[in-house]
Design a protein around this motif. Structure first.
Motif, PDB file in Angstrom:
ATOM      1  N   ALA A 191      45.883  39.020  36.928  1.00  0.00           N
ATOM      2  CA  ALA A 191      47.179  39.355  37.510  1.00  0.00           C
ATOM      3  C   ALA A 191      47.031  40.416  38.592  1.00  0.00           C
ATOM      4  O   ALA A 191      46.089  41.219  38.579  1.00  0.00           O
ATOM      5  CB  ALA A 191      48.121  39.852  36.414  1.00  0.00           C
ATOM      6  N   ALA A 192      47.974  40.401  39.539  1.00  0.00           N
ATOM      7  CA  ALA A 192      47.929  41.363  40.640  1.00  0.00           C
ATOM      8  C   ALA A 192      48.025  42.799  40.139  1.00  0.00           C
ATOM      9  O   ALA A 192      47.522  43.723  40.781  1.00  0.00           O
ATOM     10  CB  ALA A 192      49.057  41.065  41.628  1.00  0.00           C
ATOM     11  N   THR A 193      48.631  42.997  38.983  1.00  0.00           N
ATOM     12  CA  THR A 193      48.773  44.350  38.431  1.00  0.00           C
ATOM     13  C   THR A 193      47.446  44.932  37.954  1.00  0.00           C
ATOM     14  O   THR A 193      47.364  46.125  37.678  1.00  0.00           O
ATOM     15  CB  THR A 193      49.763  44.327  37.257  1.00  0.00           C
ATOM     16  N   ASP A 194      46.397  44.102  37.861  1.00  0.00           N
ATOM     17  CA  ASP A 194      45.077  44.569  37.415  1.00  0.00           C
ATOM     18  C   ASP A 194      44.191  45.025  38.573  1.00  0.00           C
ATOM     19  O   ASP A 194      43.005  45.293  38.377  1.00  0.00           O
ATOM     20  CB  ASP A 194      44.349  43.457  36.647  1.00  0.00           C
ATOM     21  N   ARG A 195      44.751  45.114  39.763  1.00  0.00           N
ATOM     22  CA  ARG A 195      43.929  45.433  40.936  1.00  0.00           C
ATOM     23  C   ARG A 195      43.200  46.758  40.790  1.00  0.00           C
ATOM     24  O   ARG A 195      42.011  46.864  41.084  1.00  0.00           O
ATOM     25  CB  ARG A 195      44.806  45.447  42.194  1.00  0.00           C
ATOM     26  N   SER A 196      43.886  47.773  40.339  1.00  0.00           N
ATOM     27  CA  SER A 196      43.254  49.091  40.214  1.00  0.00           C
ATOM     28  C   SER A 196      42.156  49.097  39.158  1.00  0.00           C
ATOM     29  O   SER A 196      41.248  49.936  39.196  1.00  0.00           O
ATOM     30  CB  SER A 196      44.310  50.151  39.879  1.00  0.00           C
ATOM     31  N   VAL A 197      42.224  48.157  38.238  1.00  0.00           N
ATOM     32  CA  VAL A 197      41.236  48.095  37.158  1.00  0.00           C
ATOM     33  C   VAL A 197      39.933  47.475  37.644  1.00  0.00           C
ATOM     34  O   VAL A 197      38.839  47.897  37.239  1.00  0.00           O
ATOM     35  CB  VAL A 197      41.796  47.294  35.968  1.00  0.00           C
ATOM     36  N   VAL A 198      40.003  46.467  38.510  1.00  0.00           N
ATOM     37  CA  VAL A 198      38.809  45.733  38.911  1.00  0.00           C
ATOM     38  C   VAL A 198      38.028  46.429  40.022  1.00  0.00           C
ATOM     39  O   VAL A 198      36.824  46.193  40.170  1.00  0.00           O
ATOM     40  CB  VAL A 198      39.169  44.307  39.354  1.00  0.00           C
ATOM     41  N   VAL A 199      38.695  47.256  40.819  1.00  0.00           N
ATOM     42  CA  VAL A 199      37.994  47.954  41.906  1.00  0.00           C
ATOM     43  C   VAL A 199      36.930  48.868  41.306  1.00  0.00           C
ATOM     44  O   VAL A 199      37.203  49.676  40.427  1.00  0.00           O
ATOM     45  CB  VAL A 199      38.984  48.756  42.772  1.00  0.00           C
ATOM     46  N   GLY A 200      35.711  48.715  41.795  1.00  0.00           N
ATOM     47  CA  GLY A 200      34.590  49.508  41.290  1.00  0.00           C
ATOM     48  C   GLY A 200      33.731  48.774  40.281  1.00  0.00           C
ATOM     49  O   GLY A 200      32.606  49.180  39.999  1.00  0.00           O
ATOM     50  N   LYS A 201      34.238  47.681  39.734  1.00  0.00           N
ATOM     51  CA  LYS A 201      33.458  46.902  38.774  1.00  0.00           C
ATOM     52  C   LYS A 201      32.459  46.020  39.499  1.00  0.00           C
ATOM     53  O   LYS A 201      32.649  45.628  40.646  1.00  0.00           O
ATOM     54  CB  LYS A 201      34.371  46.054  37.885  1.00  0.00           C
ATOM     55  N   ARG A 202      31.379  45.662  38.780  1.00  0.00           N
ATOM     56  CA  ARG A 202      30.337  44.829  39.355  1.00  0.00           C
ATOM     57  C   ARG A 202      30.459  43.406  38.795  1.00  0.00           C
ATOM     58  O   ARG A 202      30.427  43.212  37.582  1.00  0.00           O
ATOM     59  CB  ARG A 202      28.949  45.389  39.014  1.00  0.00           C
ATOM     60  N   PRO A 203      30.581  42.405  39.654  1.00  0.00           N
ATOM     61  CA  PRO A 203      30.651  41.027  39.158  1.00  0.00           C
ATOM     62  C   PRO A 203      29.297  40.556  38.637  1.00  0.00           C
ATOM     63  O   PRO A 203      28.248  40.960  39.148  1.00  0.00           O
ATOM     64  CB  PRO A 203      31.081  40.231  40.390  1.00  0.00           C
ATOM     65  N   ALA A 204      29.324  39.716  37.632  1.00  0.00           N
ATOM     66  CA  ALA A 204      28.091  39.170  37.068  1.00  0.00           C
ATOM     67  C   ALA A 204      27.616  37.947  37.840  1.00  0.00           C
ATOM     68  O   ALA A 204      26.492  37.494  37.647  1.00  0.00           O
ATOM     69  CB  ALA A 204      28.316  38.803  35.605  1.00  0.00           C
ATOM     70  N   VAL A 205      28.474  37.408  38.715  1.00  0.00           N
ATOM     71  CA  VAL A 205      28.125  36.242  39.531  1.00  0.00           C
ATOM     72  C   VAL A 205      28.565  36.509  40.966  1.00  0.00           C
ATOM     73  O   VAL A 205      29.347  37.423  41.236  1.00  0.00           O
ATOM     74  CB  VAL A 205      28.813  34.964  39.004  1.00  0.00           C
ATOM     75  N   ASP A 206      28.044  35.714  41.894  1.00  0.00           N
ATOM     76  CA  ASP A 206      28.475  35.828  43.283  1.00  0.00           C
ATOM     77  C   ASP A 206      29.941  35.428  43.408  1.00  0.00           C
ATOM     78  O   ASP A 206      30.356  34.400  42.852  1.00  0.00           O
ATOM     79  CB  ASP A 206      27.621  34.929  44.181  1.00  0.00           C
ATOM     80  N   LEU A 207      30.717  36.206  44.144  1.00  0.00           N
ATOM     81  CA  LEU A 207      32.131  35.904  44.386  1.00  0.00           C
ATOM     82  C   LEU A 207      32.289  35.445  45.830  1.00  0.00           C
ATOM     83  O   LEU A 207      31.777  36.095  46.746  1.00  0.00           O
ATOM     84  CB  LEU A 207      33.000  37.133  44.131  1.00  0.00           C
ATOM     85  N   ARG A 208      32.982  34.341  46.020  1.00  0.00           N
ATOM     86  CA  ARG A 208      33.142  33.773  47.347  1.00  0.00           C
ATOM     87  C   ARG A 208      34.538  34.041  47.907  1.00  0.00           C
ATOM     88  O   ARG A 208      35.528  34.012  47.177  1.00  0.00           O
ATOM     89  CB  ARG A 208      32.888  32.258  47.317  1.00  0.00           C
ATOM     90  N   LYS A 209      34.607  34.280  49.203  1.00  0.00           N
ATOM     91  CA  LYS A 209      35.867  34.553  49.878  1.00  0.00           C
ATOM     92  C   LYS A 209      36.844  33.398  49.658  1.00  0.00           C
ATOM     93  O   LYS A 209      36.488  32.230  49.797  1.00  0.00           O
ATOM     94  CB  LYS A 209      35.617  34.751  51.378  1.00  0.00           C
ATOM     95  N   GLY A 210      38.079  33.747  49.290  1.00  0.00           N
ATOM     96  CA  GLY A 210      39.124  32.744  49.095  1.00  0.00           C
ATOM     97  C   GLY A 210      39.257  32.252  47.671  1.00  0.00           C
ATOM     98  O   GLY A 210      40.214  31.537  47.366  1.00  0.00           O
ATOM     99  N   SER A 211      38.325  32.631  46.788  1.00  0.00           N
ATOM    100  CA  SER A 211      38.415  32.183  45.396  1.00  0.00           C
ATOM    101  C   SER A 211      39.278  33.144  44.585  1.00  0.00           C
ATOM    102  O   SER A 211      39.458  34.304  44.951  1.00  0.00           O
ATOM    103  CB  SER A 211      37.017  32.089  44.775  1.00  0.00           C
TER     104      SER A 211
END
Length: 230
Positions: A96-116
């Motif tokens: 959800a958009a309300t989780d934005r502040s939570v995800v900033v700074g976290k490291r993804p375990a997989v490659d993230l692609r633009k637009g996904s």
């Protein structure tokens, strides 16, 4: 002398013949009724379609999407995450958009692609990519790392490459083994115009400063270790 007028022709004495009544009028009326019924059906269908469209718009929800390509292990920045609106779908589970502040700074375990869309499973805690170690960025020239085969999580040896004209030798004059530092690949950039890439490596706190010193001179080559199950 005037010619005498002809006597009137008597009408036949038989029964009077009635002309048939035309059936054109009832056919026209039936056509008008059919056209009116069709118009009513079309109007109802259009109204239902409009209602469905309005309902679909009303079911849209705000979620998180990726604004830039982010390799596995690289912390997400505020610029990497955007808010998007999508139709509610039980098959989709974006954050959800309300989780934005939570995800900033976290490291993804997989490659993230633009637009996904961003899914919580992509941000697994403890990625295993050296979160508890020191990280060093190493620029590797073409030919100083396996071409295109390094991926986050690979274990490598960062080997110090001798300078021009240098050849380390042991006490007996034989060629000395090269010095190396064990590390784990965190992320790999795309090659630049010369084919060089920047590899973020995670090393122990005792090897981090040494690896950074050697990397600053541009004399590092990477050797990929055997992968699990290989």
């Amino acid at each position: 002398m005037e010619t005498p007028a002809a006597p009137p022709v008597p009408r036949p004495a038989g029964p009077r013949t009635e002309l048939p009544i035309s059936t054109a009028a009832p056919v026209k009326k039936q056509r008008r009724y059919a056209a009116a019924a069709l118009s009513t059906v079309l109007a109802v269908a259009a109204a239902l379609g409009a209602a469905a469209a309005v309902s679909a718009v009303g079911d849209r929800t705000k979620v998180l999407a990726i604004a830039n390509d982010v390799p596995a292990g690289q912390p997400l920045t505020d610029a990497d995450v955007i808010v998007a609106e999508v139709s509610a779908d039980a098959a989709l589970t974006p954050m959800a958009a309300t989780d934005r502040s939570v995800v900033v700074g976290k490291r993804p375990a997989v490659d993230l692609r633009k637009g996904s869309l961003l899914v919580a499973a992509q941000l697994q805690p403890g990625t295993g990519l050296g979160d508890d170690k020191q990280q060093v960025g190493v620029q590797v020239k073409r030919g100083q790392a396996p071409a295109g085969s390094l991926v986050p999580g690979d274990k490598v040896l960062a080997v110090t490459v001798p300078g021009q004209g240098e050849q380390p030798t042991g006490k007996d004059g034989a060629e000395a083994p090269p010095t190396s530092v064990k590390a784990v690949v965190v992320s790999v950039s795309r090659p630049d115009a010369s084919g060089a890439v920047v590899v973020n490596l995670a090393a122990s706190s005792s090897d981090g400063p040494l690896l950074a010193t050697r990397a600053s001179s541009g004399r590092i080559a990477l050797v990929r270790d055997v992968r699990s199950g290989s």
